[in-house]
Design an enzyme around this catalytic site. Sequence first.
Site, PDB file in Angstrom:
ATOM      1  N   ARG A  89       0.814  -1.216   0.000  1.00 31.02           N
ATOM      2  CA  ARG A  89       0.000   0.000   0.000  1.00 31.02           C
ATOM      3  C   ARG A  89       0.846   1.264   0.000  1.00 31.02           C
ATOM      4  O   ARG A  89       0.298   2.363   0.027  1.00 31.02           O
ATOM      5  CB  ARG A  89      -0.806   0.018   1.291  1.00 31.02           C
ATOM      6  N   ARG A 172      -9.572   7.408   4.850  1.00 29.98           N
ATOM      7  CA  ARG A 172      -9.008   6.258   4.106  1.00 29.98           C
ATOM      8  C   ARG A 172      -8.863   6.600   2.629  1.00 29.98           C
ATOM      9  O   ARG A 172      -7.887   6.211   1.986  1.00 29.98           O
ATOM     10  CB  ARG A 172      -9.890   5.018   4.305  1.00 29.98           C
TER      11      ARG A 172
HETATM   12  P1  AP5 Z   1      -8.418  -3.075   4.423  1.00 31.76           P
HETATM   13  O1  AP5 Z   1      -9.241  -4.068   5.139  1.00 31.76           O
HETATM   14  O2  AP5 Z   1      -7.435  -3.551   3.414  1.00 31.76           O
HETATM   15  O3  AP5 Z   1      -9.424  -2.032   3.809  1.00 31.76           O
HETATM   16  P2  AP5 Z   1      -9.427  -1.224   2.437  1.00 31.76           P
HETATM   17  O4  AP5 Z   1      -8.284  -1.311   1.507  1.00 31.76           O
HETATM   18  O5  AP5 Z   1      -9.792   0.124   2.878  1.00 31.76           O
HETATM   19  O6  AP5 Z   1     -10.411  -1.971   1.586  1.00 31.76           O
HETATM   20  P3  AP5 Z   1     -11.799  -2.461   2.004  1.00 31.76           P
HETATM   21  O7  AP5 Z   1     -11.714  -3.770   2.686  1.00 31.76           O
HETATM   22  O8  AP5 Z   1     -12.552  -1.364   2.713  1.00 31.76           O
HETATM   23  O9  AP5 Z   1     -12.496  -2.556   0.581  1.00 31.76           O
HETATM   24  P4  AP5 Z   1     -12.460  -3.664  -0.541  1.00 31.76           P
HETATM   25  O10 AP5 Z   1     -11.843  -3.074  -1.761  1.00 31.76           O
HETATM   26  O11 AP5 Z   1     -11.953  -4.985  -0.073  1.00 31.76           O
HETATM   27  O12 AP5 Z   1     -14.028  -3.729  -0.801  1.00 31.76           O
HETATM   28  P5  AP5 Z   1     -15.059  -4.903  -0.506  1.00 31.76           P
HETATM   29  O13 AP5 Z   1     -14.803  -6.036  -1.439  1.00 31.76           O
HETATM   30  O14 AP5 Z   1     -15.187  -5.192   0.943  1.00 31.76           O
HETATM   31  O15 AP5 Z   1      -7.606  -2.163   5.454  1.00 31.76           O
HETATM   32  C1  AP5 Z   1      -8.190  -1.645   6.627  1.00 31.76           C
HETATM   33  C2  AP5 Z   1      -7.146  -0.889   7.436  1.00 31.76           C
HETATM   34  O16 AP5 Z   1      -6.065  -1.767   7.817  1.00 31.76           O
HETATM   35  C3  AP5 Z   1      -6.453   0.273   6.704  1.00 31.76           C
HETATM   36  O17 AP5 Z   1      -7.199   1.463   6.781  1.00 31.76           O
HETATM   37  C4  AP5 Z   1      -5.125   0.351   7.476  1.00 31.76           C
HETATM   38  O18 AP5 Z   1      -5.284   1.007   8.714  1.00 31.76           O
HETATM   39  C5  AP5 Z   1      -4.793  -1.103   7.743  1.00 31.76           C
HETATM   40  N1  AP5 Z   1      -3.981  -1.719   6.687  1.00 31.76           N
HETATM   41  C6  AP5 Z   1      -4.347  -2.771   5.901  1.00 31.76           C
HETATM   42  N2  AP5 Z   1      -3.351  -3.084   5.043  1.00 31.76           N
HETATM   43  C7  AP5 Z   1      -2.339  -2.224   5.297  1.00 31.76           C
HETATM   44  C8  AP5 Z   1      -1.054  -2.041   4.719  1.00 31.76           C
HETATM   45  N3  AP5 Z   1      -0.621  -2.795   3.690  1.00 31.76           N
HETATM   46  N4  AP5 Z   1      -0.260  -1.063   5.207  1.00 31.76           N
HETATM   47  C9  AP5 Z   1      -0.672  -0.291   6.230  1.00 31.76           C
HETATM   48  N5  AP5 Z   1      -1.898  -0.393   6.811  1.00 31.76           N
HETATM   49  C10 AP5 Z   1      -2.729  -1.367   6.348  1.00 31.76           C
HETATM   50  O19 AP5 Z   1     -16.397  -4.185  -1.038  1.00 31.76           O
HETATM   51  C11 AP5 Z   1     -16.962  -3.092  -0.325  1.00 31.76           C
HETATM   52  C12 AP5 Z   1     -18.497  -3.233  -0.362  1.00 31.76           C
HETATM   53  O20 AP5 Z   1     -18.959  -3.166  -1.719  1.00 31.76           O
HETATM   54  C13 AP5 Z   1     -19.023  -4.562   0.196  1.00 31.76           C
HETATM   55  O21 AP5 Z   1     -20.198  -4.328   0.886  1.00 31.76           O
HETATM   56  C14 AP5 Z   1     -19.300  -5.417  -1.056  1.00 31.76           C
HETATM   57  O22 AP5 Z   1     -20.344  -6.321  -0.832  1.00 31.76           O
HETATM   58  C15 AP5 Z   1     -19.680  -4.353  -2.090  1.00 31.76           C
HETATM   59  N6  AP5 Z   1     -19.202  -4.724  -3.417  1.00 31.76           N
HETATM   60  C16 AP5 Z   1     -17.950  -5.144  -3.741  1.00 31.76           C
HETATM   61  N7  AP5 Z   1     -17.849  -5.385  -5.055  1.00 31.76           N
HETATM   62  C17 AP5 Z   1     -19.093  -5.099  -5.579  1.00 31.76           C
HETATM   63  C18 AP5 Z   1     -19.623  -5.139  -6.899  1.00 31.76           C
HETATM   64  N8  AP5 Z   1     -18.897  -5.524  -7.950  1.00 31.76           N
HETATM   65  N9  AP5 Z   1     -20.909  -4.765  -7.064  1.00 31.76           N
HETATM   66  C19 AP5 Z   1     -21.655  -4.372  -6.020  1.00 31.76           C
HETATM   67  N10 AP5 Z   1     -21.223  -4.324  -4.740  1.00 31.76           N
HETATM   68  C20 AP5 Z   1     -19.934  -4.673  -4.528  1.00 31.76           C
END
Ligand code: AP5
Length: 214
Positions: A89, A172
């Site tokens: 990241r 974020r």
């Molecule tokens: P992390 O858990 O990695 O969160 P993120 O990158 O912010 O990503 P998300 O999990 O929020 O989103 P996603 O892209 O996976 O979406 P999702 O599939 O769930 O990180 C959390 C925290 O941890 C960070 O803020 C940081 O503090 C720390 N961290 C983690 N890694 C780190 C690193 N490498 N370095 C430093 N700190 C780190 O989808 C979202 C929603 O949309 C869901 O409800 C889903 O059902 C819906 N959805 C998904 N795809 C579709 C679609 N095609 N159509 C309709 N709905 C959809």
Amino acid sequence: MDAIILLGAPGAGKGTAAERLVKRLGVRHVSSGDLLRSAVKQGTPAGQEAEGYMKQGKLVPDELIGRIISDLLIGGGPDLHVLLDGFPRTVPQAAMLERLVLAQGGQIRATVLLEVAENVVVARLAGRRVCSACATGFHVTTLPPKVTDVCDACGAALVQRADDNPATVRNRLAVFAQDTAPLIEWYGSRKLLVRVNGLGGADEVTDRIVQALP
Ligand code: AP5
């Protein structure tokens, strides 16, 4: 070892696509966010250090997440095929991963950038629900569970993630733009970047990723 990296803004659908790609590609899903949330839940030293950063939507220190990821990848051997979701990241994390993969005689197969407009990711995060036991993801309107607030996979209760409130989501997204977006150039210059439209149904997006992979 070979690695496919999923890159994209919070809410772009990385975790949702990863759940489907595991079955399609036979890869091991490594989600840095899930690893950190599990460490927080268990109260490990790493979890205690990470919790404050995560609550504010900030990145945890590179050294902390780097240690967790290298513990998982080192010694995996040639048969380890990983799908990295949420790591790297930052540019220092990408450099660390490159060193680690090379030292193992492995390769980064591709970095998939899931492209979704900001208004869409905000709506996705507002409606996201995750299983409190197995971390399977749902959405109240776009991917609802069969029974409201109950996980289809294991029957446990669905909850809202602590960092999905509007103020933390704004942080974020700002952190993504500042610290993670430079990886688009990093992997582009290495000819490893594949851009995929993240709009559409989850299965449709997963199909696009599979077709785009080299
Ligand atoms: P992390 O858990 O990695 O969160 P993120 O990158 O912010 O990503 P998300 O999990 O929020 O989103 P996603 O892209 O996976 O979406 P999702 O599939 O769930 O990180 C959390 C925290 O941890 C960070 O803020 C940081 O503090 C720390 N961290 C983690 N890694 C780190 C690193 N490498 N370095 C430093 N700190 C780190 O989808 C979202 C929603 O949309 C869901 O409800 C889903 O059902 C819906 N959805 C998904 N795809 C579709 C679609 N095609 N159509 C309709 N709905 C959809």
